[in-house]
Design an enzyme around this catalytic site. Structure first.
Site, PDB file in Angstrom:
ATOM      1  N   GLY A  64       5.586   3.192   0.345  1.00 22.32           N
ATOM      2  CA  GLY A  64       6.259   4.014  -0.655  1.00 22.32           C
ATOM      3  C   GLY A  64       5.515   3.960  -1.979  1.00 22.32           C
TER       4      GLY A  64
ATOM      5  N   SER B 171       0.860  -1.183   0.000  1.00 20.79           N
ATOM      6  CA  SER B 171       0.000   0.000   0.000  1.00 20.79           C
ATOM      7  C   SER B 171       0.896   1.232   0.000  1.00 20.79           C
ATOM      8  CB  SER B 171      -0.908   0.007   1.232  1.00 20.79           C
ATOM      9  OG  SER B 171      -0.132   0.170   2.410  1.00 20.79           O
ATOM     10  N   LYS B 172       0.267   2.400  -0.001  1.00 19.87           N
ATOM     11  CA  LYS B 172       1.027   3.657  -0.085  1.00 19.87           C
ATOM     12  C   LYS B 172       1.999   3.839   1.075  1.00 19.87           C
ATOM     13  CE  LYS B 172      -2.466   6.094  -2.812  1.00 19.87           C
ATOM     14  NZ  LYS B 172      -3.464   7.179  -2.846  1.00 19.87           N
ATOM     15  N   ARG B 173       1.701   3.175   2.216  1.00 19.01           N
ATOM     16  CA  ARG B 173       2.614   3.348   3.358  1.00 19.01           C
ATOM     17  C   ARG B 173       3.981   2.713   3.090  1.00 19.01           C
ATOM     18  NH1 ARG B 173      -0.789  -0.712   4.962  1.00 19.01           N
ATOM     19  NH2 ARG B 173       0.193  -2.702   5.514  1.00 19.01           N
TER      20      ARG B 173
END
Length: 490
Positions: free
Chosen positions: A258, A254-256
């Site tokens: 990167g 996921s976006k966490r």
């Protein structure tokens, strides 16, 4: 594989092209190329609220950038089109009418409230919630009356009861499904648009897809699709459900973690061949210990029986290492092309630099080559050449300038640098030996104080290249800034 292999990649154009989608596309591409088969790309755009042509273009551009070219489908054409689901509604309607006429599907007029009440009652009894099928028992007269009244409806299929549907998955092995837990599911929504599972079965069957290679999260869709293959009278393809991609913390990407989209990696200056190579190794293991492969080699080596069941971990350090191997193969002009946009974005180079500037920047990135794993790192690596806002990076580095011989080393070096007729890498290199000989100190005691004084760090590109690229004036200013220089001749 005896039959002519036909595989497909069918993305939904609802946002940025995720790295997981790129891996699915790549595995299909490699499987097709390995078997001299056909790779089809079609678009699943029945989510009308979220699907956009902009997103579709983004997917096509990303695939083209990675070098994943398709033989048939959107833009390429072919004998099995159209290749966008919303352009195939007439085809779906034809098969829906056939299912209704054969008594394999029926109109369901149940309201949302009725369905929720039924679901809650089943869950209260500890049962798996499935539709009771009560609308399948409506008489033809009732159905016609409800349709005449304009009652909203969906269309459901009659799932065979008390049966086991089984799939022999190439990756997962044999997986069984109890038809009683599937129920009579919806194939056409109240707005007249068919649902994903229905469209995908018809598309795969009519496009003669032989192998469906997709993410394991689609395994839960497989029982309904097997039911549809049975009711529609089509032979199911071979399935291969590929493991998910996890972040370093073993949680779903996921976006966490990167960057998650292909476009982000492209924007950061990763090379397409390197990302292609890296994605191929996400869940597939070749024989031996090699990790760098050309596209041709990957097409030759890739087989689905070497795809792992276990989740693949997206290791950014491994991607950086692979990309660095490809960066090392670039010539000076290619390296400049990769790094220049990032130097311009940082404000270090004008949008339209003159020839002299380009020559200097080319020399600079050549000197920094061993310290740039991907394009965007060029800005940080080159910062020392463009700003005076620097200082020793930590206490250990600062301590170098407090060593007993540091002041003498910087003073003698500054004197020798001033005396040069021309400052180039070749003329600067002998100066370090001169300083070493004059002061009777070891190499490290010469190189380290000069490096820290000029760059603020203890490690980096060859010092004589850095000094030549900075120029005499900037280097002298940095040596003076230390406050350690003795009196120099004017």
């Amino acid at each position: 594989m005896s039959e002519k292999v036909r595989v497909r990649f069918a993305p939904s154009p609802t946002g940025p092209f995720h790295i997981g989608g790129a891996r699915s596309a790549l595995f299909n591409y490699l499987a097709a190329r390995h078997e001299d088969g056909t790779f089809v790309v079609r678009i699943e755009d029945t989510d009308r609220q979220r699907s956009t042509r902009e997103s579709e273009e983004n997917i096509k551009e990303a695939l083209a950038w990675l070098g994943i070219n398709w033989d048939e489908g959107i833009d390429a054409g072919g004998d099995h089109g159209p290749y966008r689901q919303m352009e195939r509604l007439g085809i779906y309607r034809e098969y829906t009418d056939k299912l209704l006429a054969e008594g394999k599907a029926y109109y369901c007029f149940c309201t949302h409230e009725e369905l929720e009440a039924e679901k809650n009652a089943q869950m209260a009894e500890g049962e798996t919630p499935v539709y009771s099928g009560k609308c399948s028992r409506l008489t033809q007269e009732q159905v016609e009356q409800y349709l005449k009244e304009g009652r909203p409806y969906v269309i459901r299929v009659k799932t065979p009861g008390n049966e086991t549907f089984e799939v022999d998955d190439i990756v997962r092995g044999k997986v069984s499904f109890d038809s009683n837990k599937i129920g009579d599911f919806v194939i056409v929504k109240s707005d007249g648009v068919p649902v994903y599972n229905y469209c995908v079965v018809l598309d795969d069957a009519l496009m003669e897809i032989t192998h469906v290679i997709r993410a394991e999260e689609h395994l839960s869709n497989t029982p309904r699709q097997l039911v549809l293959y049975r009711l529609l009278g089509f032979k199911p393809p071979q399935f291969a459900h590929v493991s998910l991609i996890l972040g370093a913390d073993k949680k779903k990407m996921s976006k966490r973690h990167g960057a998650t989209s292909v476009q982000q990696y492209r924007d950061m200056g990763y090379l397409p061949d390197a990302l292609f190579n890296f994605l191929a190794l996400l869940g597939w293991t070749p024989e031996g210990d090699r990790e760098i492969f050309s596209k041709e080699e990957l097409c030759k080596l890739f087989t689905l029986d070497r795809v792992a069941k276990n989740p693949a971990v997206f290791d950014i350090e491994k991607l950086n290492w692979i990309n660095f191997q490809y960066m090392k193969e670039l010539d000076a002009d290619q390296l400049l092309a990769v790094c220049l946009p990032h130097l311009q974005k940082a404000g270090y180079v004008a949008e339209n630099p003159d020839v002299a500037t380009l020559i200097r920047i080319k020399e600079m990135v050549q000197a920094l080559r061993e310290h740039i794993q991907y394009g965007a790192q060029a800005a940080a690596a080159a910062k020392i050449f463009f700003t005076d806002d620097y200082a020793p990076e930590n206490e250990e580095t600062a301590a170098v300038l407090k060593e007993e011989t540091a002041a003498d080393v910087l003073t003698v070096f500054a004197r020798e640098l001033q005396a040069l007729d021309e400052v180039t890498a070749d003329t600067v290199q002998p100066l370090f030996k001169k300083v070493q000989k004059e002061l009777g100190v070891k190499g490290r005691a010469v190189y380290m104080p000069i490096r820290v004084a000029v760059t603020g760090v203890m490690h980096g590109p060859d010092l004589h290249h850095i000094i030549a690229l900075m120029g005499r004036e900037k280097v002298m200013a940095r040596l003076q800034k230390t406050g350690l220089l003795r009196r120099l001749p004017s």
